[in-house]
Design an enzyme around this catalytic site. Sequence first.
Site, PDB file in Angstrom:
ATOM      1  CD  GLU A   5      -2.786   1.261   2.467  1.00  0.00           C
ATOM      2  OE1 GLU A   5      -2.658   0.410   3.364  1.00  0.00           O
ATOM      3  OE2 GLU A   5      -3.656   2.135   2.494  1.00  0.00           O
ATOM      4  CE  LYS A  48      -5.799  -0.449   1.673  1.00  0.00           C
ATOM      5  NZ  LYS A  48      -6.503  -1.079   2.780  1.00  0.00           N
TER       6      LYS A  48
HETATM    7  P1  13P Z   1      -9.212   4.010   4.015  1.00  0.00           P
HETATM    8  O1  13P Z   1     -10.016   3.213   3.022  1.00  0.00           O
HETATM    9  O2  13P Z   1     -10.009   4.608   5.106  1.00  0.00           O
HETATM   10  O3  13P Z   1      -8.282   4.970   3.337  1.00  0.00           O
HETATM   11  O4  13P Z   1      -8.256   2.974   4.752  1.00  0.00           O
HETATM   12  C1  13P Z   1      -7.602   2.032   4.011  1.00  0.00           C
HETATM   13  C2  13P Z   1      -6.438   1.577   4.763  1.00  0.00           C
HETATM   14  O5  13P Z   1      -6.224   0.414   4.930  1.00  0.00           O
HETATM   15  C3  13P Z   1      -5.506   2.585   5.280  1.00  0.00           C
HETATM   16  O6  13P Z   1      -4.300   1.977   5.556  1.00  0.00           O
END
Ligand code: 13P
Length: 340
Positions: free
Chosen positions: A177, A219
């Site tokens: 991510e 992600k």
């Molecule tokens: P949000 O969808 O609220 O951005 O959170 C996703 C997430 O895993 C943040 O690390």
Amino acid sequence: MNLQQLTETAGSLVVGAKGLLAMDESTGTCNKRFASLGIPQTEAARRAYRELIVTTPGLGEWISGAILFDETIHQQKEDGTLFVKVLVEAGIIPGIKVDTGARELAGHLGEKVTEGLDGLRDRLVEYSRLGARFAKWRAVIAVGDGIPSRGCIEANAHALARYAGLCQEAGLVPVVEPEVIMDGDHTLEQCSRVTERVLRTVFDQLYTQRVVLEGVILKPNMVLPGSACPTQEGVDEIADTTVRCLLRAVPAAVPGIAFLSGGQSAELASDRLNAMNVRFKSRLPWALAFSFARAIQQPALEIWKGNNTNVPAAQQALYHRAQCNCAARLGEYTTAMEKR
Ligand code: 13P
């Protein structure tokens, strides 16, 4: 590393129209969200809220995997059943957040680097023993005057790749991510340039660290104008810009892209994901899915407010958001679905 098991898990996380539910808010973040609604910031309240989520009837129809926090993976329902067991019985794959948060990056004012590599190999073995089959690490990239810097992008990409390699060694699918955050007045075009540069650097580092792309879920953020930017483009332009950026930077070997929501409203997040799938689905090499926290949970949290009698209504709201996002994966979401 068992490559077949990794690719099977990665495939299951984006199977059909399903997506991920991020419920891995750190204690600090969870408490902040509770505080804004007047919910007590206690371990008991966090446990009760997470019980509400994992026991939502039918959640497994829409959700393939749930990302837990360290506190949550050890928690149980009131009757003593571990949350991990509840998820598995609902057909939901348990996952775990393994970074330890973003800290100021030395020499880079206003920029952060995500930490958590020390001891990670041992923690992954333990999380795997507790039932996790995938793991998440979030890097935070801010956009502004002269940022992001090369130092920030490279430090975060390197850490993501080191974490991803360790995950695969332990048989866990890394959910990688790199989040370009919405804060600021930058334009859609600026976000697109930064996101492309970040993703190219991340995949370069994943390659260098010998991470097998077939066993990774990406992600990313959607490509969006900063929340304070005076120009806010429409849904179709955002969908086109996001997909163009991803097509340029994400190798076709990656089985799935599961967006974070990043502070967008729940309805906008569904609408934008839907537009991407309507406009590009047949031309995409990877599944375009979701891994939302706020855009799935927020309406439910606002209904629950820490009150037991609100649990069924909150669960209904959670189920509804998960269902809307599955429809968005199929390109079948309409705002009419919101009029319940
Ligand atoms: P949000 O969808 O609220 O951005 O959170 C996703 C997430 O895993 C943040 O690390």
